[in-house]
Each structure stands twice: as structure tokens, then as C-alpha cells.
Write a protein that holds these residues in place. Structure first.
Motif, short mmCIF file in Angstrom:
data_model
loop_
_atom_site.label_atom_id
_atom_site.label_comp_id
_atom_site.label_asym_id
_atom_site.label_seq_id
_atom_site.Cartn_x
_atom_site.Cartn_y
_atom_site.Cartn_z
N MET A 12 6.39 12.22 -10.86
CA MET A 12 6.37 11.67 -9.51
C MET A 12 5.43 12.48 -8.62
SD MET A 12 10.34 11.00 -8.51
CE MET A 12 11.31 9.63 -9.14
N GLU A 17 6.50 10.19 -3.55
CA GLU A 17 7.38 9.30 -4.33
C GLU A 17 8.78 9.88 -4.43
OE1 GLU A 17 4.21 7.05 -7.31
OE2 GLU A 17 4.99 9.03 -7.86
N ASP A 65 10.41 9.12 -1.28
CA ASP A 65 10.78 7.70 -1.26
C ASP A 65 12.13 7.49 -1.93
OD1 ASP A 65 8.48 6.85 0.06
OD2 ASP A 65 7.38 6.45 -1.79
#
Length: 258
Positions: free
Chosen positions: A31, A35, A38
Motif C-alpha cells: 500500500m 492508501e 484511506d
């Protein structure tokens, strides 16, 4: 991977902020850092909590939108890398990370990790436009530019205006950003007509925005994701000092003639 995150939460510029602890579980090493955030935000949303606000756009290290402090380092531990390009494999299972917004009077916090970088836009606007009447777009090789000048201009133009230089500088100086914007024009023939006036206006606007003075410490260069060199500040200072002396001489002449 499992990480413990201490993240600055602040609802608005007018409210007090504080560090809030979160746990990021099942983090995939492939990642990107954003991300990972997120995923954390998805968990907060499912629990009915306010997600963490952070800036991002291209997520390719081009736009300059992303950026915050990770354990006290602008954009995190990897050199020449924006937050959006930083991958979680750079960290270890169980790491404790502290995330904070850029800290500068000229970059007021909007919310959480998001700051207002409008001061940069105003510095650029203060530089004005190039007044050379160029007509239609010329061929790429119609205007001869020495390779050394072209290299300086290209390197300076790589600045994405993320603000890491300001965040890393003990004086919160915007000199590296301002100098980069000045340097890529001063090195080209099209940038010569307003060269010295441009330097005067942009430096003055930087001071008016509340940025500090450069002390040549070099922290700005160390954290710049595009590796803008400290030398551009020397070029800016050269043009600014020359413009100041020319302006002073013109003022003296006007005073004597009056």
C-alpha cells in the motif's frame, strides 16, 4: 502489519487541535501511505466517526497536493519522495507514527492534516507575466538556449509547490520555493525583460505572507521531493540585490532631479 498512529485532529482553523491515537490493522506493505489512510478512514466512517482530512490529487508525486509531517520529517523518511509515493514497506510491524500538518504561520490549518497554501499562489501571482510578444507557438529549437541554462531552468521548474521546504525550515522560510519559481524563468531568454522586477515582487510578497528569512541551514533541500538545490536561493538573492540597487539608484536620481 499493524501500526499505531498518532494523528493531529483539528476541526477548523479557529478550534484547538490535539493528537488522537488510532490503530491501523492488516496493513499491506504494498500500500501507499495514503492508501493506508484511506483504509483507516473507511473504518472510521463505518463507525460513524469523522474521517481524517488530508490533501491528495494525482497520487503520483506530481501535483504537490499531499504532504504532512511523519515522525517530524516532511513527507516521511524516504528521500526525494512525496507522501503519496511512500509505501508501507518502508515501515515495520508495530511502528508508532506521528502525523502532523505543516507548521507555519503562513500555512494555517484548515482541518486535520490539511493546510491553506494559498500564500504560494499569491507569490507566483506577484511575479506577473512574461511580456514577450511570442505570437503563435514557435518551434522548439527556434530560440537557442545554452544547455547549462536549460538544465537550471528544468531542474527549478520541477518544484511542485508542496510546501515541505517551509515545514522543514526552522524559520518557516519559503525561499526555496520562491527561488525555484524565479530561477526557471531567469535562466531563459523569455524571462529576461521582467527578470529583476519579478525577483523584487516575489521576494516582497513572500515576506508579506509571513514566511521567515532563509538562514542557509539546508533543511529545505534535504526534504524537497524534487531535490531542488539550495543554489537557486543564491540566484534569487543575486537578482533581488541587483534589483534593489538599481531601484535605489533610480529613486536617488528622481529625488535629485526634483
Amino acid at each position: 502489519m499493524r501500526l499505531r498512529l498518532h494523528i493531529w485532529r483539528q476541526k477548523s482553523a479557529n478550534e484547538r487541535g490535539r493528537m488522537v491515537q488510532y490503530e491501523a490493522r492488516d496493513v499491506n506493505p504494498d500500500m501507499s501511505f495514503l492508501e493506508m489512510l484511506d483504509v483507516v478512514n473507511e473504518g472510521l466512517t463505518l463507525k460513524g466517526e469523522d474521517p481524517i482530512a488530508f490533501d491528495s490529487d494525482c497520487r503520483e508525486g506530481i501535483c504537490g497536493m499531499c504532504g504532512f509531517m511523519i515522525n517530524g520529517v516532511a513527507h516521511g523518511p524516504r528521500r526525494a519522495t512525496t507522501v503519496c509515493q511512500l509505501h508501507m514497506r518502508k515501515f515495520k510491524d508495530g511502528d508508532v507514527l506521528y502525523l502532523e500538518p505543516w507548521r507555519a504561520r503562513a500555512f494555517p490549518v484548515i482541518k486535520d492534516l490539511v493546510v491553506d497554501r494559498g500564500a504560494f499562489d499569491r507569490i507566483i501571482a506577484a511575479g506577473g507575466f512574461v511580456s514577450v510578444p511570442s505570437g503563435s507557438a514557435p518551434d522548439a529549437n527556434a530560440i537557442l538556449v545554452p544547455k547549462q541554462n536549460a538544465d537550471i531552468a528544468m531542474d527549478a521548474a520541477a518544484c511542485i509547490g508542496c510546501g515541505a521546504c517551509v515545514a522543514a525550515c526552522p524559520n518557516a522560510s519559503a525561499s526555496l520555493f520562491t527561488a525555484a519559481k524565479i530561477a526557471h524563468l531567469r535562466s531563459l531568454p523569455q524571462g529576461q525583460p521582467e527578470r529583476y522586477d519579478r525577483a523584487m515582487r516575489m521576494v516582497a510578497q513572500s515576506a508579506a505572507e509571513g514566511f521567515g528569512s532563509c538562514a542557509n541551514i539546508g533543511e529545505c533541500e534535504a526534504v524537497c521531493p524534487k531535490e531542488i538545490k539550495l543554489e537557486v536561493i543564491a540566484h534569487m538573492n543575486h537578482d533581488f540585490i541587483k534589483a534593489a540597487w538599481v531601484s535605489r539608484g533610480t529613486s536617488d536620481a528622481r529625488g535629485q532631479s526634483g
